[in-house]
Design an enzyme around this catalytic site. Structure first.
Site, PDB file in Angstrom:
ATOM      1  N   LEU A  80     -15.254  35.077 -28.157  1.00 31.41           N
ATOM      2  CA  LEU A  80     -15.592  36.411 -28.635  1.00 31.41           C
ATOM      3  C   LEU A  80     -15.575  36.434 -30.158  1.00 31.41           C
ATOM      4  O   LEU A  80     -14.792  35.720 -30.787  1.00 31.41           O
ATOM      5  CB  LEU A  80     -14.592  37.456 -28.109  1.00 31.41           C
ATOM      6  CG  LEU A  80     -14.428  37.577 -26.591  1.00 31.41           C
ATOM      7  CD1 LEU A  80     -13.372  38.638 -26.267  1.00 31.41           C
ATOM      8  CD2 LEU A  80     -15.750  37.923 -25.914  1.00 31.41           C
ATOM      9  N   ASP A  81     -16.435  37.263 -30.743  1.00 25.05           N
ATOM     10  CA  ASP A  81     -16.358  37.508 -32.179  1.00 25.05           C
ATOM     11  C   ASP A  81     -14.972  38.049 -32.516  1.00 25.05           C
ATOM     12  O   ASP A  81     -14.275  38.612 -31.656  1.00 25.05           O
ATOM     13  CB  ASP A  81     -17.405  38.541 -32.612  1.00 25.05           C
ATOM     14  CG  ASP A  81     -18.824  38.044 -32.428  1.00 25.05           C
ATOM     15  OD1 ASP A  81     -19.014  36.814 -32.386  1.00 25.05           O
ATOM     16  OD2 ASP A  81     -19.732  38.879 -32.317  1.00 25.05           O
ATOM     17  N   ARG A  82     -14.578  37.918 -33.754  1.00 22.48           N
ATOM     18  CA  ARG A  82     -13.253  38.382 -34.184  1.00 22.48           C
ATOM     19  C   ARG A  82     -12.997  39.826 -33.773  1.00 22.48           C
ATOM     20  O   ARG A  82     -11.902  40.165 -33.299  1.00 22.48           O
ATOM     21  CB  ARG A  82     -13.121  38.244 -35.703  1.00 22.48           C
ATOM     22  CG  ARG A  82     -11.765  38.682 -36.253  1.00 22.48           C
ATOM     23  CD  ARG A  82     -11.756  38.688 -37.765  1.00 22.48           C
ATOM     24  NE  ARG A  82     -12.716  39.670 -38.284  1.00 22.48           N
ATOM     25  CZ  ARG A  82     -13.008  39.814 -39.567  1.00 22.48           C
ATOM     26  NH1 ARG A  82     -12.449  39.022 -40.459  1.00 22.48           N
ATOM     27  NH2 ARG A  82     -13.871  40.727 -39.949  1.00 22.48           N
TER      28      ARG A  82
END
Length: 262
Positions: A106-108
């Site tokens: 997942l993106d940050r």
């Protein structure tokens, strides 16, 4: 087993028959017991103790909820405070000789379910098997006219040095299925299923279709960001809500759902 794992086992004498180390050309007999220790090399980042929401666990897999603002894995500039650090701390606390092998990323600032393999063998099996069904929940500006549909728009990288993506005719084929869950006055809650797995795919597709995800600092318009601030959203309202797949060892269907939502 993957060829990479087999090579590593050969060099470290990691193949045993009836308790004795052997090479790969050893001829086995009926009744022999073959043992392969799946010990993992020590990572170059520290284990840390911290709060970790475990959604599913067995001897092969671990699924946890990742909060917004947390990196999945350490980077050159940040070696602590990531999900990998906390998962290693959890393994140490529970006496497990396991490693950090993310099957989903997942993106940050995207939050929700992250699925992990506990060793490289299980990771290789699941990656080769594929068949993950991922469902995301997103809060978007406006929304699609139809109750459900498919976004079919190729995605390409913007010219360097940008790390962002765009819909472009020469991009890679990208498909996203959507379903409207709720409609509000200015916003809409969607269920999104990425059929392909391009970087920033859901964020790019929603913005391209005219209903950007609220709070998205890269792809939302200034108007949308201003409204997001009024709602108290400091990051994109995108949650990895669930994942379904076949267990690589038992073959059973596993469905995991996040405790978080948009």
């Amino acid at each position: 087993m993957s060829s990479g794992l087999m090579n590593r086992l050969k060099w470290k004498e990691g193949l045993f028959v009836n308790g004795n180390p052997v090479h790969t050309d050893y001829t086995v007999q009926i009744g022999d017991v073959i043992t392969v220790p799946l010990d993992e090399p020590a990572p170059d980042y520290p284990a840390q103790q911290g709060e970790l929401t475990v959604l599913y666990e067995d001897e092969h897999l671990l699924a946890v909820d990742k909060p917004a603002g947390m990196l999945i894995h350490p980077s050159r500039s940040r070696n602590t405070g990531t999900l990998a650090n906390y998962v290693l701390g959890y393994y140490g606390k529970t006496g497990q000789n396991s490693a950090f092998h993310p099957l989903t990323r997942l993106d940050r600032d995207t939050f929700g379910v992250v699925l992990l393999a506990k060793n490289s063998h299980i990771h290789s099996l699941l990656m080769a098997q594929g068949g993950f069904v991922k469902t995301y929940h997103a809060l978007v500006w406006g929304g699609p006219e139809e109750a459900s549909g498919t976004i079919d728009a190729p995605i390409a990288r913007l010219p360097l040095p940008s790390l962002l993506r765009q819909v472009h005719p020469e991009g890679k084929p990208s498909l996203t299925e959507y379903t409207v869950l709720e409609r509000g006055e200015k916003t809409c809650k969607l269920a999104l299923q990425p059929i392909t797995g391009r970087t920033h795919q859901l964020r790019v597709h929603c913005a391209y279709m005219g209903f950007p995800i609220l709070g998205d600092p890269q792809y939302a318009t200034p108007e949308v960001l201003a409204y997001s601030q009024k709602l108290g959203l400091s990051t994109q309202a995108l949650c990895a809500k669930g994942i379904a797949f076949s267990h690589p060892i038992t073959g059973c269907r596993i469905e995991i759902t996040s405790t978080m939502d948009v």
